[in-house]
Scaffold this motif. Sequence first.
Motif, PDB file in Angstrom:
ATOM      1  N   VAL A  55       0.855  -1.200   0.000  1.00 35.24           N
ATOM      2  CA  VAL A  55       0.000   0.000   0.000  1.00 35.24           C
ATOM      3  C   VAL A  55       0.883   1.238   0.000  1.00 35.24           C
ATOM      4  O   VAL A  55       1.867   1.303   0.742  1.00 35.24           O
ATOM      5  CB  VAL A  55      -0.878   0.038   1.277  1.00 35.24           C
ATOM      6  N   LEU A  56       0.533   2.224  -0.829  1.00 33.42           N
ATOM      7  CA  LEU A  56       1.169   3.545  -0.734  1.00 33.42           C
ATOM      8  C   LEU A  56       0.258   4.393   0.125  1.00 33.42           C
ATOM      9  O   LEU A  56      -0.902   4.606  -0.241  1.00 33.42           O
ATOM     10  CB  LEU A  56       1.291   4.194  -2.116  1.00 33.42           C
ATOM     11  N   ASP A  57       0.747   4.862   1.266  1.00 33.75           N
ATOM     12  CA  ASP A  57      -0.098   5.657   2.168  1.00 33.75           C
ATOM     13  C   ASP A  57       0.350   7.121   2.109  1.00 33.75           C
ATOM     14  O   ASP A  57       1.484   7.445   2.470  1.00 33.75           O
ATOM     15  CB  ASP A  57      -0.016   5.115   3.596  1.00 33.75           C
ATOM     16  N   LEU A  58      -0.542   7.994   1.656  1.00 35.06           N
ATOM     17  CA  LEU A  58      -0.200   9.411   1.458  1.00 35.06           C
ATOM     18  C   LEU A  58      -0.499  10.218   2.717  1.00 35.06           C
ATOM     19  O   LEU A  58      -1.616  10.184   3.214  1.00 35.06           O
ATOM     20  CB  LEU A  58      -1.011   9.995   0.294  1.00 35.06           C
ATOM     21  N   GLY A  59       0.500  10.970   3.194  1.00 34.88           N
ATOM     22  CA  GLY A  59       0.298  11.821   4.364  1.00 34.88           C
ATOM     23  C   GLY A  59       0.051  11.009   5.617  1.00 34.88           C
ATOM     24  O   GLY A  59      -0.949  11.185   6.307  1.00 34.88           O
ATOM     25  N   THR A  60       0.979  10.134   5.943  1.00 35.34           N
ATOM     26  CA  THR A  60       0.794   9.182   7.051  1.00 35.34           C
ATOM     27  C   THR A  60       0.929   9.835   8.418  1.00 35.34           C
ATOM     28  O   THR A  60       0.363   9.353   9.400  1.00 35.34           O
ATOM     29  CB  THR A  60       1.839   8.053   6.931  1.00 35.34           C
ATOM     30  N   GLY A  61       1.699  10.921   8.485  1.00 35.71           N
ATOM     31  CA  GLY A  61       1.940  11.537   9.789  1.00 35.71           C
ATOM     32  C   GLY A  61       2.621  10.561  10.724  1.00 35.71           C
ATOM     33  O   GLY A  61       3.493   9.781  10.304  1.00 35.71           O
ATOM     34  N   THR A  62       2.197  10.569  11.999  1.00 33.03           N
ATOM     35  CA  THR A  62       2.761   9.621  12.962  1.00 33.03           C
ATOM     36  C   THR A  62       1.736   8.545  13.302  1.00 33.03           C
ATOM     37  O   THR A  62       1.647   8.077  14.437  1.00 33.03           O
ATOM     38  CB  THR A  62       3.224  10.352  14.237  1.00 33.03           C
ATOM     39  N   SER A  63       0.982   8.161  12.281  1.00 28.98           N
ATOM     40  CA  SER A  63      -0.032   7.128  12.484  1.00 28.98           C
ATOM     41  C   SER A  63       0.605   5.750  12.651  1.00 28.98           C
ATOM     42  O   SER A  63       1.611   5.425  12.022  1.00 28.98           O
ATOM     43  CB  SER A  63      -0.939   7.114  11.255  1.00 28.98           C
ATOM     44  N   SER A  64      -0.036   4.916  13.470  1.00 26.45           N
ATOM     45  CA  SER A  64       0.424   3.522  13.626  1.00 26.45           C
ATOM     46  C   SER A  64      -0.138   2.605  12.545  1.00 26.45           C
ATOM     47  O   SER A  64       0.194   1.419  12.512  1.00 26.45           O
ATOM     48  CB  SER A  64      -0.018   2.975  14.992  1.00 26.45           C
ATOM     49  N   TYR A  65      -1.002   3.152  11.710  1.00 25.07           N
ATOM     50  CA  TYR A  65      -1.679   2.310  10.718  1.00 25.07           C
ATOM     51  C   TYR A  65      -0.715   1.472   9.869  1.00 25.07           C
ATOM     52  O   TYR A  65      -0.947   0.271   9.675  1.00 25.07           O
ATOM     53  CB  TYR A  65      -2.576   3.196   9.838  1.00 25.07           C
TER      54      TYR A  65
END
Length: 275
Positions: A55-65
């Motif tokens: 998965v390419l995750d855009l704008g992840t920040g400090t998410s644990s996802y």
Amino acid sequence: MAGYVTLSGWRCLRYEVALNGWKILKHTINDFSLWRLIEYPWVTRHLKLRRGDTVLDLGTGTSSYPHMLAREGVNVVVLELDRERVRWQQRKWQATARPGDARVLAVVADATALPIRDGAGRRISAISSLEHIPDDQAVGREIGRVLADDGVAVITLPYTRSERTHFFKGIKPFRRVARNAFVQEGKPGSFFRFYTDQDIQTTYVAPARAEVTAWRGFGRRILNGWYHETRRNRYWRRWVVKDWLLATLVHPLEEWLDRSDPLYVMFRLERRAGR
Ligand SMILES: C[S@@+](CC[C@H](N)C(=O)[O-])C[C@H]1O[C@@H](n2cnc3c(N)ncnc32)[C@H](O)[C@@H]1O
């Protein structure tokens, strides 16, 4: 959807504790809260992921996802503009990855100019991130450029059916800078935009040459009006277990009973080969 990776709200909560410690139950950190407990399960289910996918995750920040997905056997490329947050993701990966987990690769990247070749993105997610990017037209074009012919993109955004003239009224000083767009006073980087159906169509659906194959609103009268944008909001970042109860009990009930304007939407774009 047989065979696809799923992630329940309860599992998200357990992963948050495993990844960040018990303190997460009392004081939420890294944006994890009610909204993510609704978004992560929905996004995961609609990405149609199998173990070994990326998965390419855009704008992840400090998410644990990304780390949750890695534990489910899904590789994640974190594409995030903020260098510090990318470092945080790299450190989190080094500190928590276990043998057998899939990989998390975090890179500094601007969603308006993705360092990805044309058609290379089979699975793209953007969770409550694109509303912070003023040049969202460029982001829409980039998603359209990198989305593979059989690709799936799942996006969550703030929503309005018509127009919102205020945001966090009486709670935080947000100034309206354009139709449905706001900036917090004294915080120039705090851009925030609500999308109408028409905005979603022109900014994300049309450039992706894709169909919207799933759509869900959330945060209606109770979760928006009584919970999010009121003075009670000072309790917002506390007691994640309460958020879990709201996400698993109140949210489905609200979606069933209430047709009012939702605060957020989640939707899936699918490009059929040959379009
Ligand atoms: C609200 S946070 C993301 C929340 C996160 N996706 C989650 O699941 O909790 C928004 C993020 O978007 C990032 N961002 C802002 N502009 C960006 C851009 N042009 N390209 C990539 N990331 C960007 C910000 O640095 C921030 O970390």
